[in-house]
Design a protein around this motif. Structure first.
Motif, mmCIF file in Angstrom:
data_model
loop_
_atom_site.group_PDB
_atom_site.id
_atom_site.type_symbol
_atom_site.label_atom_id
_atom_site.label_comp_id
_atom_site.label_asym_id
_atom_site.label_seq_id
_atom_site.Cartn_x
_atom_site.Cartn_y
_atom_site.Cartn_z
ATOM 1 N N VAL A 4 57.353 -7.559 67.153
ATOM 2 C CA VAL A 4 56.879 -6.235 67.551
ATOM 3 C C VAL A 4 57.864 -5.644 68.548
ATOM 4 C CG1 VAL A 4 54.475 -6.809 67.124
ATOM 5 C CG2 VAL A 4 55.397 -7.084 69.411
ATOM 6 N N HIS A 5 57.792 -4.351 68.730
ATOM 7 C CA HIS A 5 58.770 -3.660 69.549
ATOM 8 C C HIS A 5 58.117 -2.824 70.639
ATOM 9 C CE1 HIS A 5 61.769 -4.804 66.616
ATOM 10 N NE2 HIS A 5 60.976 -4.340 65.663
ATOM 11 N N ALA A 6 58.970 -2.402 71.576
ATOM 12 C CA ALA A 6 58.546 -1.437 72.578
ATOM 13 C C ALA A 6 58.346 -0.095 71.882
ATOM 14 C CB ALA A 6 59.607 -1.308 73.668
ATOM 15 N N VAL A 7 57.394 0.669 72.362
ATOM 16 C CA VAL A 7 57.184 2.020 71.849
ATOM 17 C C VAL A 7 58.009 2.937 72.747
ATOM 18 C CG1 VAL A 7 55.501 3.813 71.322
ATOM 19 C CG2 VAL A 7 54.882 1.397 71.051
ATOM 20 N N GLY A 124 49.445 0.247 64.024
ATOM 21 C CA GLY A 124 50.879 0.165 63.747
ATOM 22 C C GLY A 124 51.190 0.483 62.299
ATOM 23 N N SER A 130 56.168 -1.216 64.195
ATOM 24 C CA SER A 130 55.847 -2.627 64.390
ATOM 25 C C SER A 130 55.120 -2.767 65.725
ATOM 26 C CB SER A 130 57.137 -3.441 64.368
ATOM 27 O OG SER A 130 56.842 -4.800 64.383
ATOM 28 N N LEU A 131 53.793 -2.704 65.679
ATOM 29 C CA LEU A 131 52.968 -2.687 66.884
ATOM 30 C C LEU A 131 52.148 -3.965 66.974
ATOM 31 C CD1 LEU A 131 52.091 -0.735 69.237
ATOM 32 C CD2 LEU A 131 50.142 -0.137 67.797
ATOM 33 N N SER A 135 53.554 -5.352 72.446
ATOM 34 C CA SER A 135 54.162 -4.016 72.545
ATOM 35 C C SER A 135 53.867 -3.350 73.883
ATOM 36 C CB SER A 135 53.680 -3.112 71.408
ATOM 37 O OG SER A 135 54.131 -3.609 70.165
ATOM 38 N N LYS A 138 56.308 -4.895 76.437
ATOM 39 C CA LYS A 138 57.670 -4.481 76.096
ATOM 40 C C LYS A 138 57.874 -2.996 76.393
ATOM 41 C CE LYS A 138 58.672 -7.937 72.580
ATOM 42 N NZ LYS A 138 59.250 -8.172 71.250
ATOM 43 N N THR A 139 56.859 -2.195 76.109
ATOM 44 C CA THR A 139 56.950 -0.752 76.335
ATOM 45 C C THR A 139 57.099 -0.444 77.824
ATOM 46 O OG1 THR A 139 55.696 -0.278 74.334
ATOM 47 C CG2 THR A 139 55.723 1.450 76.025
#
Length: 186
Positions: A4-7, A124, A130-131, A135, A138-139
């Protein structure tokens, strides 16, 4: 499990909170909001009790690392926590499972990580990003880095011990670092 990624978009951050509320529940939207503001791992976030908060500060020992997280609560986090406390004065956990109402003899339990993961995954997919539960953390790290460009500060907030781990974690790529070198001419 997919990474998953940062928004990175502030509009997307707001939309995720809104979609969680209307598609899932206010509680899921509150988890998103508090998670963004505290940058805790989901297991630690869900285990927070009202008794862990004193003088607008949260103090807890992280389950993964054993490190102490001593976090001053910002205005937004305080407002949400106070509203939850007012709505559920008998709750032990900030994000308490409602399933325990079915059994008087069972002790209170926090909401399960699985239910949060499922809700975030659903949103997501709807937003085609990719939530996941990581996240939120990271966000917060990503946006702190974008505002300060101080990786040491982000490392301290996330309680990481390596700059490389932190940069990878928040999604700062070599292309972004190269762009900073090109854009800043002295």
């Amino acid at each position: 499990m997919a990474e998953v990624h940062a928004v990175k978009s502030l509009d997307a951050i707001k939309l995720i909170g809104h979609l969680l509320e209307i598609r899932c529940s206010k509680q899921m939207s509150d988890i998103w909001c508090i998670g963004l503001n505290l940058a805790l791992r989901i297991s630690d976030l869900l285990s927070v009790k009202f008794s862990d908060i004193e003088n607008d500060r949260l103090v807890l020992r992280e389950s993964k690392t054993g490190k102490v997280a001593n976090i001053v609560l910002n205005k937004k986090a305080l407002e949400v926590i106070k509203r939850i406390r007012t709505e559920h004065p008998d709750h032990v956990y900030i994000f308490q499972s409602y399933r325990n109402r079915q059994s008087i003899s069972k002790p209170p339990m926090p909401l399960s990580r699985r239910s949060v993961t499922k809700a975030f995954f659903m949103i997501g997919e709807e937003m085609k990003i990719s939530l996941g539960t990581h996240s939120m953390r990271k966000t917060r790290g990503y946006h702190l880095y974008q505002n300060t460009k101080d990786i040491a500060r982000v490392m301290k907030m996330l309680r990481h011990s390596s700059e490389g781990v932190t940069l990878r974690y928040i999604g700062i790529t070599q292309d972004e670092i190269d762009k900073d070198f090109v854009d800043l001419e002295i």
